[in-house]
Design a protein around this motif. Structure first.
Motif, PDB file in Angstrom:
ATOM      1  N   MET A 116       0.815  -1.192   0.000  1.00  0.00           N
ATOM      2  CA  MET A 116       0.000   0.000   0.000  1.00  0.00           C
ATOM      3  C   MET A 116       0.857   1.254   0.000  1.00  0.00           C
ATOM      4  N   GLY A 117       2.106   1.153  -0.374  1.00  0.00           N
ATOM      5  CA  GLY A 117       2.963   2.302  -0.375  1.00  0.00           C
ATOM      6  C   GLY A 117       2.978   3.054  -1.691  1.00  0.00           C
ATOM      7  N   GLU A 118       2.086   2.702  -2.618  1.00  0.00           N
ATOM      8  CA  GLU A 118       2.077   3.365  -3.916  1.00  0.00           C
ATOM      9  C   GLU A 118       1.579   4.801  -3.789  1.00  0.00           C
ATOM     10  N   ALA A 119       2.021   5.637  -4.732  1.00  0.00           N
ATOM     11  CA  ALA A 119       1.542   7.016  -4.762  1.00  0.00           C
ATOM     12  C   ALA A 119       0.081   7.015  -5.186  1.00  0.00           C
ATOM     13  N   LEU A 120      -0.727   7.790  -4.502  1.00  0.00           N
ATOM     14  CA  LEU A 120      -2.147   7.843  -4.801  1.00  0.00           C
ATOM     15  C   LEU A 120      -2.453   8.967  -5.774  1.00  0.00           C
ATOM     16  N   ALA A 121      -3.322   8.687  -6.722  1.00  0.00           N
ATOM     17  CA  ALA A 121      -3.757   9.710  -7.670  1.00  0.00           C
ATOM     18  C   ALA A 121      -4.623  10.729  -6.943  1.00  0.00           C
ATOM     19  N   ARG A 122      -4.468  11.994  -7.310  1.00  0.00           N
ATOM     20  CA  ARG A 122      -5.333  13.039  -6.777  1.00  0.00           C
ATOM     21  C   ARG A 122      -6.467  13.234  -7.774  1.00  0.00           C
ATOM     22  N   VAL A 123      -7.700  13.120  -7.317  1.00  0.00           N
ATOM     23  CA  VAL A 123      -8.856  13.188  -8.206  1.00  0.00           C
ATOM     24  C   VAL A 123      -9.868  14.205  -7.685  1.00  0.00           C
ATOM     25  N   ASP A 124     -10.767  14.609  -8.565  1.00  0.00           N
ATOM     26  CA  ASP A 124     -11.862  15.506  -8.166  1.00  0.00           C
ATOM     27  C   ASP A 124     -12.753  14.804  -7.156  1.00  0.00           C
ATOM     28  N   ASP A 125     -13.440  15.577  -6.347  1.00  0.00           N
ATOM     29  CA  ASP A 125     -14.319  15.006  -5.336  1.00  0.00           C
ATOM     30  C   ASP A 125     -15.386  14.096  -5.951  1.00  0.00           C
ATOM     31  N   ALA A 126     -15.841  14.396  -7.150  1.00  0.00           N
ATOM     32  CA  ALA A 126     -16.867  13.575  -7.811  1.00  0.00           C
ATOM     33  C   ALA A 126     -16.346  12.185  -8.164  1.00  0.00           C
ATOM     34  N   ASP A 127     -15.022  12.046  -8.284  1.00  0.00           N
ATOM     35  CA  ASP A 127     -14.407  10.771  -8.655  1.00  0.00           C
ATOM     36  C   ASP A 127     -13.839  10.030  -7.456  1.00  0.00           C
ATOM     37  N   TRP A 128     -14.119  10.500  -6.247  1.00  0.00           N
ATOM     38  CA  TRP A 128     -13.506  10.004  -5.022  1.00  0.00           C
ATOM     39  C   TRP A 128     -14.578   9.515  -4.060  1.00  0.00           C
ATOM     40  N   LEU A 129     -14.290   8.452  -3.326  1.00  0.00           N
ATOM     41  CA  LEU A 129     -15.167   7.960  -2.258  1.00  0.00           C
ATOM     42  C   LEU A 129     -14.346   7.772  -0.988  1.00  0.00           C
ATOM     43  N   SER A 130     -14.934   8.128   0.130  1.00  0.00           N
ATOM     44  CA  SER A 130     -14.283   7.844   1.411  1.00  0.00           C
ATOM     45  C   SER A 130     -14.358   6.337   1.665  1.00  0.00           C
ATOM     46  N   THR A 131     -13.623   5.878   2.651  1.00  0.00           N
ATOM     47  CA  THR A 131     -13.650   4.460   2.994  1.00  0.00           C
ATOM     48  C   THR A 131     -15.053   4.036   3.408  1.00  0.00           C
ATOM     49  N   GLY A 132     -15.725   4.877   4.162  1.00  0.00           N
ATOM     50  CA  GLY A 132     -17.094   4.564   4.584  1.00  0.00           C
ATOM     51  C   GLY A 132     -18.051   4.492   3.406  1.00  0.00           C
ATOM     52  N   GLU A 133     -17.940   5.450   2.474  1.00  0.00           N
ATOM     53  CA  GLU A 133     -18.801   5.428   1.283  1.00  0.00           C
ATOM     54  C   GLU A 133     -18.524   4.197   0.428  1.00  0.00           C
TER      55      GLU A 133
END
Length: 84
Positions: free
Chosen positions: A1-18
């Motif tokens: 899980m050490g990979e770099a994470l992509a930064r995305v718009d809020d519309a393309d993103w979900l929280s862990t709970g969602e």
């Protein structure tokens, strides 16, 4: 899980709970899916860590449509990946 994470718009993103609610899983199990490489992590504009919406939707489709054989192969593959 050490990979770099992509930064995305809020519309393309979900929280862990969602993501968990979408998949019908606990947050812990969603994190395991990421560790196994089945879903892709991402950060939103504020820098919060979560998941790429499309990867969660793809996982939901896979879970809905996968045969018993496909599920068994996935489990077996994951076990082999985690075996030292």
């Amino acid at each position: 899980m050490g990979e770099a994470l992509a930064r995305v718009d809020d519309a393309d993103w979900l929280s862990t709970g969602e993501a968990g609610r979408t998949l019908g899983l606990s947050r812990w199990r969603v994190r395991l899916l990421r560790a196994a490489g089945h879903v892709q992590g991402a950060t939103n504009a504020a820098g919060a860590v979560g998941y790429l919406r499309t990867s969660i939707e793809q996982e939901a489709r896979w879970r809905r449509d996968a045969s018993h054989v496909q599920r068994l192969r996935r489990v077996a593959g994951s076990l082999l990946d985690w075996t030292p």
